[in-house]
Design a protein around this motif. Structure first.
Motif, PDB file in Angstrom:
ATOM      1  N   VAL A   1      -5.338   8.715   0.837  1.00  0.00           N
ATOM      2  CA  VAL A   1      -5.569   7.966  -0.212  1.00  0.00           C
ATOM      3  C   VAL A   1      -4.488   7.006  -0.536  1.00  0.00           C
ATOM      4  CG1 VAL A   1      -4.685   9.935  -1.634  1.00  0.00           C
ATOM      5  CG2 VAL A   1      -6.407   8.463  -2.653  1.00  0.00           C
ATOM      6  N   SER A   2      -4.877   5.657  -1.017  1.00  0.00           N
ATOM      7  CA  SER A   2      -3.854   4.959  -1.188  1.00  0.00           C
ATOM      8  C   SER A   2      -4.146   4.130  -2.456  1.00  0.00           C
ATOM      9  CB  SER A   2      -3.832   3.788   0.052  1.00  0.00           C
ATOM     10  OG  SER A   2      -4.143   4.548   1.064  1.00  0.00           O
ATOM     11  N   PHE A   3      -3.076   3.473  -2.867  1.00  0.00           N
ATOM     12  CA  PHE A   3      -3.175   2.572  -4.084  1.00  0.00           C
ATOM     13  C   PHE A   3      -2.323   1.496  -3.797  1.00  0.00           C
ATOM     14  CE2 PHE A   3       0.836   4.288  -5.212  1.00  0.00           C
ATOM     15  CZ  PHE A   3       1.398   3.452  -5.990  1.00  0.00           C
ATOM     16  N   TYR A   4      -2.676   0.350  -4.348  1.00  0.00           N
ATOM     17  CA  TYR A   4      -2.175  -0.831  -4.067  1.00  0.00           C
ATOM     18  C   TYR A   4      -1.061  -1.470  -5.389  1.00  0.00           C
ATOM     19  CZ  TYR A   4      -4.925  -0.978  -0.141  1.00  0.00           C
ATOM     20  OH  TYR A   4      -5.491  -0.422   0.939  1.00  0.00           O
TER      21      TYR A   4
ATOM     22  N   LYS B   1      -6.938  12.706  -9.667  1.00  0.00           N
ATOM     23  CA  LYS B   1      -8.388  12.946  -8.742  1.00  0.00           C
ATOM     24  C   LYS B   1      -8.364  14.199  -7.757  1.00  0.00           C
ATOM     25  CE  LYS B   1     -10.223   8.995  -9.748  1.00  0.00           C
ATOM     26  NZ  LYS B   1     -11.544   9.032 -10.552  1.00  0.00           N
TER      27      LYS B   1
ATOM     28  N   LEU C   1      -7.424  -1.417  -8.218  1.00  0.00           N
ATOM     29  CA  LEU C   1      -7.301  -0.914  -7.022  1.00  0.00           C
ATOM     30  C   LEU C   1      -6.472   0.289  -6.755  1.00  0.00           C
ATOM     31  CD1 LEU C   1      -7.174  -4.412  -4.998  1.00  0.00           C
ATOM     32  CD2 LEU C   1      -9.241  -3.039  -5.048  1.00  0.00           C
ATOM     33  N   HIS C   2      -6.512   0.845  -7.816  1.00  0.00           N
ATOM     34  CA  HIS C   2      -5.484   2.114  -8.095  1.00  0.00           C
ATOM     35  C   HIS C   2      -5.440   3.274  -7.018  1.00  0.00           C
ATOM     36  CE1 HIS C   2      -8.223   4.088 -10.660  1.00  0.00           C
ATOM     37  NE2 HIS C   2      -7.426   5.442 -10.371  1.00  0.00           N
ATOM     38  N   MET C   3      -6.696   3.567  -6.569  1.00  0.00           N
ATOM     39  CA  MET C   3      -6.932   4.556  -5.362  1.00  0.00           C
ATOM     40  C   MET C   3      -8.073   4.424  -4.578  1.00  0.00           C
ATOM     41  SD  MET C   3      -7.706   8.510  -6.455  1.00  0.00           S
ATOM     42  CE  MET C   3      -6.079   8.890  -7.340  1.00  0.00           C
ATOM     43  N   ARG C   4      -7.939   4.749  -3.230  1.00  0.00           N
ATOM     44  CA  ARG C   4      -8.839   4.247  -2.400  1.00  0.00           C
ATOM     45  C   ARG C   4      -8.860   5.319  -1.293  1.00  0.00           C
ATOM     46  NH1 ARG C   4      -7.554   0.482   1.773  1.00  0.00           N
ATOM     47  NH2 ARG C   4      -9.408  -0.232   3.092  1.00  0.00           N
ATOM     48  N   LEU C   5      -9.868   5.554  -0.615  1.00  0.00           N
ATOM     49  CA  LEU C   5     -10.041   6.646   0.535  1.00  0.00           C
ATOM     50  C   LEU C   5      -9.963   5.986   1.600  1.00  0.00           C
ATOM     51  CD1 LEU C   5      -9.705   9.686   1.038  1.00  0.00           C
ATOM     52  CD2 LEU C   5     -12.390   9.782   1.051  1.00  0.00           C
ATOM     53  N   VAL C   6      -8.953   6.268   2.768  1.00  0.00           N
ATOM     54  CA  VAL C   6      -9.134   5.656   3.882  1.00  0.00           C
ATOM     55  C   VAL C   6      -9.231   6.700   5.176  1.00  0.00           C
ATOM     56  CG1 VAL C   6      -7.843   4.102   5.690  1.00  0.00           C
ATOM     57  CG2 VAL C   6      -7.618   3.727   3.046  1.00  0.00           C
TER      58      VAL C   6
ATOM     59  N   GLU D   1       0.787  -1.258  -0.054  1.00  0.00           N
ATOM     60  CA  GLU D   1       0.058   0.089   0.081  1.00  0.00           C
ATOM     61  C   GLU D   1       0.751   1.418   0.156  1.00  0.00           C
ATOM     62  OE1 GLU D   1      -3.274   2.081   2.921  1.00  0.00           O
ATOM     63  OE2 GLU D   1      -2.569   0.156   3.525  1.00  0.00           O
TER      64      GLU D   1
END
Length: 601
Positions: free
Chosen positions: A217-220, A149, A231-236, A50
């Motif tokens: 904001v994460s990507f894997y 984004k 799964l290139h962008m995810r808000l945690v 991550e």
């Protein structure tokens, strides 16, 4: 056949049990042995894949008395994440994006087309992500570029933030972090990069401001560290109705801004202004110069000390202490006459008026700030008596409100770095007549803070009752409900009785004489009738003669509403008395503010 199958299952079970045992050993024993830490390998393996950037640290908000934020400015920013080339947008999209950002397509591609990890778009040379306008944000979102984004971002310190020394700053301090929060070093909430309050309210209210988690904001990536496109962008982000907490101060941000602008236009280089509500002892404005940039601490910006709570030589404002002590101890009558010929030859002490004031009463000596008279009066008092009355009136001690956190019981000191000041230095021959004479006019060893000076005016308006100045009113939950309220309290009691109402009243009247007949005559054209006391302290700065200029007082004189102290540090001995002029300017701003409130109602 059944027996063979049973044996095979037993063997397989033993193998899997062995593998599981080995993994458990690695998790609990081997890693601990080699690193000295308990490590969650599953969590660690996920974190290895991550990559992310923090949009909001989760730190609490510091606000003014009306809940207008000083810190934590929300803004829209651009986040760019790594993707395969065909996910980076079409040429027409890139051209439109670059135009929106004021760049050429070549500049965009050179800086951001092949990023290796998530990054913010920043303007050249900037430390913080660039803020997008609403128009820019809407247009960029409409372009639909996969790896670009628009995200909400919290900037801890806005570029135009006021009350900087009172608010303070945060910084990284891994050792202090480990001492404060030893139980959280492996829970994922804190890392060695976590910033802690290092000064001001940020430091004092660290237990409340810490927060419960970051928004990122994460990507894997896969095992080869290539972005996983699905799964290139995810808000945690943490989910809580109560955090982050809001620390609500007594400061009035609009008034603070007006006063800061005023002293900057007037040219204050070194000094402070403190404005207090005389009815509540709340600090409404706290200005310190030089100003500092909280975002550049550790990068050469060192002027972060809060001049409002640092003790310097006070000069003649200390005569209020001598007058109070002499009146209370009945060693002088208000109408007793003294002779001033310009010098007190016995001690080599001079009056600011070289030809002397001639014959004058103590009231007149106070209004005219006669050095010779007050040196004579001080000689009738013991050093212990001078110290005792200094303490009764809020000098020679810290006065700012203090308490304890309801979260962990740690001490709360909103006036971070507040100094006690002093009357006599350690080792000084207090009984020496020359020492007493110099002390009587606020020279020699005497040190006072602007906060103490403003609070002296509050104390006199309140009949001699010494209150603790207050900087923080309460702490609110994120949903608006209140967690804890902090109330002001008296600092005088059975062990430290206040001066009498009669003496306080007389000193208030004498402060009025300063303006009507004495050294503060220039204040007569102010918006309100004012009362106060001036001071000019002779000091040495790197072997050069300089002065500290002071003015403290209250207004309106007939119905006091505000107390103000102004300190101008390290000024030329030949300069105009800026402290008096700026005291008037601040009081005029307060009068205008009151008029605006009345019109609004």
């Amino acid at each position: 056949m059944k027996r063979r199958l049973f044996v095979l299952l037993i063997c397989l079970g033993a193998v899997f049990l062995g593998i599981g045992g080995k993994l458990l050993w690695i998790q609990l024993v081997a890693v601990h042995h080699y690193t000295g830490r308990n490590v969650d390998l599953v969590t660690g393996s996920v974190r290895q894949r991550e990559k992310g950037i923090v949009l909001h640290t989760g730190r609490g908000v510091i606000e003014d008395r009306s809940r207008i934020p000083f810190t934590s400015l929300w803004q829209k920013v651009l986040v760019i994440t790594p993707v395969a080339p065909h996910f980076r947008g079409k040429p027409a999209q890139i051209q439109a994006l670059a135009r929106l950002l004021g760049l050429s397509p070549e500049e965009w591609n050179r800086g951001y087309a092949a990023v290796k990890e998530p990054v913010f778009w920043r303007k050249t040379g900037a430390d913080e992500p660039a803020s997008l306008t609403a128009r820019q944000a809407a247009a960029i979102e409409k372009l639909g570029i996969p790896n670009v984004k628009v995200m909400p971002y919290v900037r801890r310190y806005p570029s135009d933030m006021t009350a900087r020394q009172a608010i303070g700053f945060v910084s990284q301090d891994p050792d202090r972090l480990a001492r404060l929060y030893p139980e959280t070093k492996t829970d994922g909430l804190l890392s060695e990069a976590t910033e802690l309050g290092a000064s001001g309210i940020e430091k004092a209210f660290e237990p409340y401001l810490r927060g419960v988690g970051r928004t990122s904001v994460s990507f894997y990536t896969d095992a080869n560290k290539r972005p996983l496109q699905g799964l290139h962008m995810r808000l945690v982000q943490p989910k809580s109705n109560y955090y982050p907490l809001h620390v609500v101060t007594t400061l009035d941000s609009a008034l603070q801004r007006r006063i800061e602008k005023y002293v900057d236009v007037e040219g204050m280089k070194e000094g402070a202004v403190v404005v207090m509500d005389v009815r509540t002892a709340e600090v409404l404005a706290s200005v310190s110069r030089p100003q500092f940039d909280p975002g550049r601490i550790g990068q050469g910006d060192t002027g972060w000390a809060n001049a409002a709570v640092k003790a310097v030589t006070p000069g003649s404002i200390f005569k209020a202490i001598i007058a109070a002590a002499a009146l209370e101890e009945h060693v002088v009558s208000p109408h007793e006459e003294f002779e001033c010929h310009g010098e007190l030859g016995k001690y080599g002490l001079s009056c600011w008026k070289k030809v002397g004031h001639g014959s004058l009463t103590l009231a007149e000596a106070f209004a005219e700030s006669c050095n010779v008279t007050f040196a004579k009066v001080a000689s009738r008092l013991s050093p212990e008596t001078v110290e005792r009355y200094a303490r009764k009136l809020g000098f020679n001690r810290t006065v700012g409100w203090t308490g304890r956190s309801v979260l962990d019981g740690s001490p709360l000191k909103p006036f971070d770095g507040e100094e006690e000041g002093q009357v006599f230095a350690a080792g000084t021959a207090r009984g020496d007549g020359g020492v007493i004479a110099q002390t009587g006019i606020g020279q020699r060893d005497v040190l006072v803070t602007p906060l103490q000076a403003a609070n002296l005016a509050v104390t006199l308006v309140n009949g001699g009752k010494l209150r603790s100045p207050q900087l923080v009113k309460r702490v609110d939950y994120a949903n608006g409900s209140t967690m804890v309220t902090f109330g002001s309290h008296l600092l005088t009691g059975k062990e430290d009785k206040p001066i009498s109402e009669a003496t306080a009243k007389l000193l208030r009247e004498w402060m009025g004489l300063v303006v009507s007949e004495g050294t503060g005559r220039s204040l007569q054209n102010a918006e309100w009738t004012l009362a106060g006391k001036s001071g000019t302290a002779q000091i040495q700065v790197r072997g050069e003669a300089r002065v500290n200029q002071w003015f403290l007082g209250f207004g309106p004189a007939d119905k006091p509403r505000y107390a103000v102290s102004v300190l101008v540090k390290n000024e030329s001995p030949h300069a105009s008395h800026y402290a008096t002029r700026w005291f008037k300017g601040v009081m005029d701003l307060l009068a205008e503010t009151e008029q605006e409130k009345n019109i609004g109602h």
